[in-house]
Structures are given as structure tokens and as C-alpha cells.
Design a protein around this motif. Structure first.
Motif, PDB file in Angstrom:
ATOM      1  N   ALA A  51       0.833  -1.203   0.000  1.00  0.00           N
ATOM      2  CA  ALA A  51       0.000   0.000   0.000  1.00  0.00           C
ATOM      3  C   ALA A  51       0.869   1.255   0.000  1.00  0.00           C
ATOM      4  O   ALA A  51       0.586   2.225  -0.712  1.00  0.00           O
ATOM      5  CB  ALA A  51      -0.925  -0.008   1.217  1.00  0.00           C
ATOM      6  N   VAL A  52       1.947   1.240   0.792  1.00  0.00           N
ATOM      7  CA  VAL A  52       2.870   2.376   0.811  1.00  0.00           C
ATOM      8  C   VAL A  52       3.479   2.591  -0.569  1.00  0.00           C
ATOM      9  O   VAL A  52       3.566   3.721  -1.064  1.00  0.00           O
ATOM     10  CB  VAL A  52       3.986   2.158   1.854  1.00  0.00           C
ATOM     11  CG1 VAL A  52       5.064   3.239   1.734  1.00  0.00           C
ATOM     12  CG2 VAL A  52       3.405   2.167   3.257  1.00  0.00           C
ATOM     13  N   ALA A  53       3.887   1.504  -1.208  1.00  0.00           N
ATOM     14  CA  ALA A  53       4.497   1.602  -2.534  1.00  0.00           C
ATOM     15  C   ALA A  53       3.537   2.206  -3.553  1.00  0.00           C
ATOM     16  O   ALA A  53       3.917   3.061  -4.363  1.00  0.00           O
ATOM     17  CB  ALA A  53       4.954   0.216  -3.000  1.00  0.00           C
ATOM     18  N   LEU A  54       2.275   1.779  -3.504  1.00  0.00           N
ATOM     19  CA  LEU A  54       1.291   2.308  -4.449  1.00  0.00           C
ATOM     20  C   LEU A  54       1.012   3.786  -4.210  1.00  0.00           C
ATOM     21  O   LEU A  54       0.884   4.569  -5.158  1.00  0.00           O
ATOM     22  CB  LEU A  54      -0.006   1.497  -4.364  1.00  0.00           C
ATOM     23  CG  LEU A  54       0.048   0.075  -4.897  1.00  0.00           C
ATOM     24  CD1 LEU A  54      -1.297  -0.624  -4.696  1.00  0.00           C
ATOM     25  CD2 LEU A  54       0.414   0.060  -6.381  1.00  0.00           C
ATOM     26  N   VAL A  55       0.931   4.177  -2.936  1.00  0.00           N
ATOM     27  CA  VAL A  55       0.673   5.587  -2.621  1.00  0.00           C
ATOM     28  C   VAL A  55       1.846   6.456  -3.065  1.00  0.00           C
ATOM     29  O   VAL A  55       1.662   7.509  -3.694  1.00  0.00           O
ATOM     30  CB  VAL A  55       0.411   5.773  -1.113  1.00  0.00           C
ATOM     31  CG1 VAL A  55       0.339   7.257  -0.769  1.00  0.00           C
ATOM     32  CG2 VAL A  55      -0.891   5.082  -0.717  1.00  0.00           C
ATOM     33  N   ILE A  56       3.067   6.010  -2.770  1.00  0.00           N
ATOM     34  CA  ILE A  56       4.245   6.786  -3.154  1.00  0.00           C
ATOM     35  C   ILE A  56       4.380   6.827  -4.678  1.00  0.00           C
ATOM     36  O   ILE A  56       4.768   7.854  -5.251  1.00  0.00           O
ATOM     37  CB  ILE A  56       5.514   6.207  -2.508  1.00  0.00           C
ATOM     38  CG1 ILE A  56       5.403   6.260  -0.983  1.00  0.00           C
ATOM     39  CG2 ILE A  56       6.750   6.969  -2.956  1.00  0.00           C
ATOM     40  CD1 ILE A  56       5.196   7.651  -0.423  1.00  0.00           C
ATOM     41  N   ALA A  57       4.056   5.712  -5.346  1.00  0.00           N
ATOM     42  CA  ALA A  57       4.111   5.696  -6.814  1.00  0.00           C
ATOM     43  C   ALA A  57       3.103   6.663  -7.420  1.00  0.00           C
ATOM     44  O   ALA A  57       3.329   7.226  -8.503  1.00  0.00           O
ATOM     45  CB  ALA A  57       3.856   4.283  -7.329  1.00  0.00           C
ATOM     46  N   ALA A  58       1.978   6.855  -6.727  1.00  0.00           N
ATOM     47  CA  ALA A  58       0.947   7.761  -7.241  1.00  0.00           C
ATOM     48  C   ALA A  58       1.379   9.220  -7.178  1.00  0.00           C
ATOM     49  O   ALA A  58       0.854  10.058  -7.921  1.00  0.00           O
ATOM     50  CB  ALA A  58      -0.350   7.569  -6.452  1.00  0.00           C
ATOM     51  N   ILE A  59       2.355   9.542  -6.315  1.00  0.00           N
ATOM     52  CA  ILE A  59       2.788  10.938  -6.164  1.00  0.00           C
ATOM     53  C   ILE A  59       3.419  11.484  -7.441  1.00  0.00           C
ATOM     54  O   ILE A  59       2.993  12.528  -7.946  1.00  0.00           O
ATOM     55  CB  ILE A  59       3.741  11.082  -4.961  1.00  0.00           C
ATOM     56  CG1 ILE A  59       2.980  10.825  -3.659  1.00  0.00           C
ATOM     57  CG2 ILE A  59       4.373  12.475  -4.941  1.00  0.00           C
ATOM     58  CD1 ILE A  59       3.856  10.827  -2.417  1.00  0.00           C
ATOM     59  N   PRO A  60       4.449  10.822  -8.027  1.00  0.00           N
ATOM     60  CA  PRO A  60       4.999  11.353  -9.275  1.00  0.00           C
ATOM     61  C   PRO A  60       4.007  11.328 -10.424  1.00  0.00           C
ATOM     62  O   PRO A  60       4.018  12.217 -11.286  1.00  0.00           O
ATOM     63  CB  PRO A  60       6.202  10.443  -9.554  1.00  0.00           C
ATOM     64  CG  PRO A  60       5.926   9.189  -8.799  1.00  0.00           C
ATOM     65  CD  PRO A  60       5.198   9.633  -7.570  1.00  0.00           C
ATOM     66  N   ILE A  61       3.138  10.317 -10.435  1.00  0.00           N
ATOM     67  CA  ILE A  61       2.130  10.247 -11.494  1.00  0.00           C
ATOM     68  C   ILE A  61       1.198  11.447 -11.403  1.00  0.00           C
ATOM     69  O   ILE A  61       0.937  12.132 -12.402  1.00  0.00           O
ATOM     70  CB  ILE A  61       1.330   8.928 -11.394  1.00  0.00           C
ATOM     71  CG1 ILE A  61       2.252   7.729 -11.626  1.00  0.00           C
ATOM     72  CG2 ILE A  61       0.183   8.914 -12.404  1.00  0.00           C
ATOM     73  CD1 ILE A  61       1.601   6.389 -11.339  1.00  0.00           C
ATOM     74  N   ALA A  62       0.711  11.736 -10.203  1.00  0.00           N
ATOM     75  CA  ALA A  62      -0.199  12.871 -10.010  1.00  0.00           C
ATOM     76  C   ALA A  62       0.495  14.194 -10.315  1.00  0.00           C
ATOM     77  O   ALA A  62      -0.087  15.078 -10.971  1.00  0.00           O
ATOM     78  CB  ALA A  62      -0.724  12.877  -8.572  1.00  0.00           C
ATOM     79  N   LEU A  63       1.748  14.339  -9.867  1.00  0.00           N
ATOM     80  CA  LEU A  63       2.470  15.590 -10.089  1.00  0.00           C
ATOM     81  C   LEU A  63       2.739  15.833 -11.570  1.00  0.00           C
ATOM     82  O   LEU A  63       2.481  16.925 -12.095  1.00  0.00           O
ATOM     83  CB  LEU A  63       3.794  15.568  -9.314  1.00  0.00           C
ATOM     84  CG  LEU A  63       4.693  16.794  -9.489  1.00  0.00           C
ATOM     85  CD1 LEU A  63       3.973  18.063  -9.032  1.00  0.00           C
ATOM     86  CD2 LEU A  63       5.995  16.610  -8.705  1.00  0.00           C
ATOM     87  N   VAL A  64       3.239  14.810 -12.255  1.00  0.00           N
ATOM     88  CA  VAL A  64       3.558  14.964 -13.680  1.00  0.00           C
ATOM     89  C   VAL A  64       2.288  15.155 -14.503  1.00  0.00           C
ATOM     90  O   VAL A  64       2.256  15.984 -15.421  1.00  0.00           O
ATOM     91  CB  VAL A  64       4.363  13.755 -14.184  1.00  0.00           C
ATOM     92  CG1 VAL A  64       4.605  13.857 -15.692  1.00  0.00           C
ATOM     93  CG2 VAL A  64       5.697  13.653 -13.464  1.00  0.00           C
ATOM     94  N   PHE A  65       1.226  14.432 -14.175  1.00  0.00           N
ATOM     95  CA  PHE A  65      -0.031  14.585 -14.912  1.00  0.00           C
ATOM     96  C   PHE A  65      -0.629  15.973 -14.680  1.00  0.00           C
ATOM     97  O   PHE A  65      -1.165  16.584 -15.611  1.00  0.00           O
ATOM     98  CB  PHE A  65      -1.028  13.500 -14.496  1.00  0.00           C
ATOM     99  CG  PHE A  65      -0.933  12.244 -15.309  1.00  0.00           C
ATOM    100  CD1 PHE A  65       0.297  11.624 -15.519  1.00  0.00           C
ATOM    101  CD2 PHE A  65      -2.056  11.664 -15.872  1.00  0.00           C
ATOM    102  CE1 PHE A  65       0.391  10.466 -16.279  1.00  0.00           C
ATOM    103  CE2 PHE A  65      -1.973  10.507 -16.634  1.00  0.00           C
ATOM    104  CZ  PHE A  65      -0.748   9.899 -16.834  1.00  0.00           C
ATOM    105  N   THR A  66      -0.561  16.452 -13.445  1.00  0.00           N
ATOM    106  CA  THR A  66      -1.080  17.792 -13.154  1.00  0.00           C
ATOM    107  C   THR A  66      -0.282  18.846 -13.912  1.00  0.00           C
ATOM    108  O   THR A  66      -0.856  19.759 -14.517  1.00  0.00           O
ATOM    109  CB  THR A  66      -1.026  18.077 -11.649  1.00  0.00           C
ATOM    110  OG1 THR A  66      -1.811  17.100 -10.953  1.00  0.00           O
ATOM    111  CG2 THR A  66      -1.569  19.464 -11.343  1.00  0.00           C
ATOM    112  N   LEU A  67       1.024  18.708 -13.889  1.00  0.00           N
ATOM    113  CA  LEU A  67       1.888  19.628 -14.619  1.00  0.00           C
ATOM    114  C   LEU A  67       1.596  19.566 -16.110  1.00  0.00           C
ATOM    115  O   LEU A  67       1.545  20.598 -16.790  1.00  0.00           O
ATOM    116  CB  LEU A  67       3.357  19.277 -14.345  1.00  0.00           C
ATOM    117  CG  LEU A  67       4.416  20.253 -14.859  1.00  0.00           C
ATOM    118  CD1 LEU A  67       4.220  21.639 -14.242  1.00  0.00           C
ATOM    119  CD2 LEU A  67       5.805  19.713 -14.551  1.00  0.00           C
ATOM    120  N   GLY A  68       1.380  18.350 -16.617  1.00  0.00           N
ATOM    121  CA  GLY A  68       1.047  18.197 -18.032  1.00  0.00           C
ATOM    122  C   GLY A  68      -0.253  18.876 -18.399  1.00  0.00           C
ATOM    123  O   GLY A  68      -0.371  19.490 -19.469  1.00  0.00           O
ATOM    124  N   GLY A  69      -1.234  18.786 -17.509  1.00  0.00           N
ATOM    125  CA  GLY A  69      -2.513  19.422 -17.775  1.00  0.00           C
ATOM    126  C   GLY A  69      -2.424  20.930 -17.887  1.00  0.00           C
ATOM    127  O   GLY A  69      -3.213  21.552 -18.606  1.00  0.00           O
TER     128      GLY A  69
END
Length: 253
Positions: free
Chosen positions: A102-120
Motif C-alpha cells: 500500500a505504501v508503494a502504491l501511494v508513493i508511486a501515485a505521487i509522481p504520477i499525479a504531479l507529472v499529470f497535473t503539470l502536463g494538464g
């Protein structure tokens, strides 16, 4: 799941600013340099544009850096005595694995969310299915690299080895067609590397399997089974190797 321990683990991980820089900030920086700031970022790429193609690639890199670090750290913690400490608590081995996952999935979601938000905010465009599909694949597929980190932790039993595992992802990212499009024999070689299938699957909702041959300028279609087979085979290899190393470690104790 012990939510208190989960919260403590997340706080401990996110407070490590050096780790979070390489996990989240660096991939976002790569996206800006190689994607948003380039003139070709607005060109069409399947169900979106080139900026989104590069955005997905950089998010994939950040996600696997995150899960590799978590998996390796978990192995080192257990072998350095943390497992015996947890043995004094009601937490079972199964709960520990679930919690770390669960920790790994949450931490993995951080760069995904940041890069996707920046991309938007910087011109990345795509259909809703491309945005949602790629994000879900990125989160789900990143878990296989927790096994990659686990292998290094079990094999070398040191935090330096876990750092080396993360560093090796830079080479795998180049070979995996993440940082720039490969052609010729390099592309052929890339299809047998572990990051290639993961990144190709994540980009599939956008590209539908088509890539551009930068040498000839023509479109090349890749069947879906190829990246799927890549992910399945490497996941099995990582799982078998991690299992063997874990059993070997117990045999030495």
C-alpha cells in the motif's frame, strides 16, 4: 490493515526529501525539459499530442523509482532486525507485506499525479480515456518494480544496494524507450528490457500501439501482446528470483 502504522510509514517516506526529489521532482523536471518546453510538444500523437506521450513516459519513470525504493527498503529492514521488532507486535508477515504494498502504491501515485497535473497545465492533451487509462496502468504496473528493489535488498542486504537499484533504472529507462524514441537494433533490444513493456502499456491508451520510426518518419504498429508478454515474463522472473533469494537468506540464518 494497521492504518496508524501505514500513516507513520508514509510520513517517514515523504519526509526523506532526497528520495522524494528523485521520485517526484526529477521526473517532473524531465517532462518540462523534454516535453512541455519543446516546439514539437503540440504535434499529434494518437489520441493526444507529443507532450502527453512524454508526460506518461516521465510519470512511468518516477513511479518505478518509487516502488523500487520501497521494495528494497522493506527487504533491508527485515534483515537488519526490524522484522524481529515487528514480531513482538500483533502484526503478521502477511499484514506487513500488504502494508508495504500500500505504501508503494501511494508513493508511486505521487509522481504520477504531479507529472499529470503539470502536463494538464502545460499543453498535454488527450482523450479522457487516454488520461484515465494511462494513469491506472501506471499505478497498477509499477508494483512489479517493488520486486526489482526487493531483489537488490535481499541479495546485498544494504541501503547502498537499494540506491544502486534505483540508479540502474536510469539505464533501464534509456533502454526501455522512455527518454527518447529508439530505432533499429536498439529498439529491438529495448523490447526485451523490463521497463519497455510497462511504459508501452501505459502509453497504449494514447498511441493504440503505434510509434514513429524517427529514421524514416513512418508509423510502426506494435501488437498489444508484445508489451503484455514483456510485463508478464519480467514479473515472473522478478518474483522467482526474489523468492529464491528470500529462501536462501532464511537458510543462512
Amino acid at each position: 490493515m494497521n492504518t496508524t502504522y501505514l500513516g507513520l510509514e508514509l510520513k517517514r517516506t515523504t519526509r526523506d526529501f532526497v528520495t522524494m526529489f528523485f521520485v517526484a521532482v526529477l521526473p517532473a523536471f524531465f517532462y518540462v525539459i523534454f516535453g512541455a518546453s519543446q516546439e514539437y510538444s503540440g504535434e499529434n500523437a494518437g489520441n493526444g499530442n507529443v507532450a502527453m506521450y512524454i508526460m506518461i513516459s516521465m510519470a512511468a519513470y518516477g513511479a518505478v523509482v518509487a516502488t523500487t525504493g520501497i521494495g528494497g527498503a522493506a527487504a533491508v529492514e527485515r534483515m537488519q532486525g526490524w522484522g524481529r521488532q515487528l514480531g513482538l507486535t500483533p502484526m503478521s508477515d502477511g499484514s506487513y507485506v500488504v502494508l508495504k504494498s500500500a505504501v508503494a502504491l501511494v508513493i508511486a501515485a505521487i509522481p504520477i499525479a504531479l507529472v499529470f497535473t503539470l502536463g494538464g497545465f502545460t499543453g498535454a492533451e488527450g482523450t479522457p480515456s487516454a488520461w484515465i487509462g494511462s494513469a491506472l496502468i501506471l499505478i497498477a504496473g509499477a508494483g512489479m518494480f517493488s520486486l526489482y528493489g526487493l531483489i537488490f535488498g535481499l541479495a546485498f542486504r544494504s541501503e547502498a544496494a537499494v540506491g544502486a537499484a534505483g540508479g540502474s533504472l536510469v539505464i533501464l529507462a534509456f533502454l526501455g524507450n522512455i527518454f527518447f524514441p529508439l530505432t533499429g537494433w536498439l529498439l529491438t533490444l529495448a523490447k526485451f528490457t523490463p521497463l519497455y513493456g510497462y511504459a508501452a502499456l501505459a502509453r497504449y491508451p494514447l498511441t493504440e500501439g503505434f510509434t514513429i520510426d524517427t529514421t524514416t518518419g513512418t508509423l510502426i504498429e506494435q501488437p498489444l501482446w508484445q508489451p503484455l508478454a514483456n510485463v508478464v515474463v519480467w514479473t515472473v522472473i522478478f518474483a522467482l528470483l526474489a523468492t529464491w533469494l528470500a529462501r536462501r537468506g532464511r537458510g543462512r540464518q
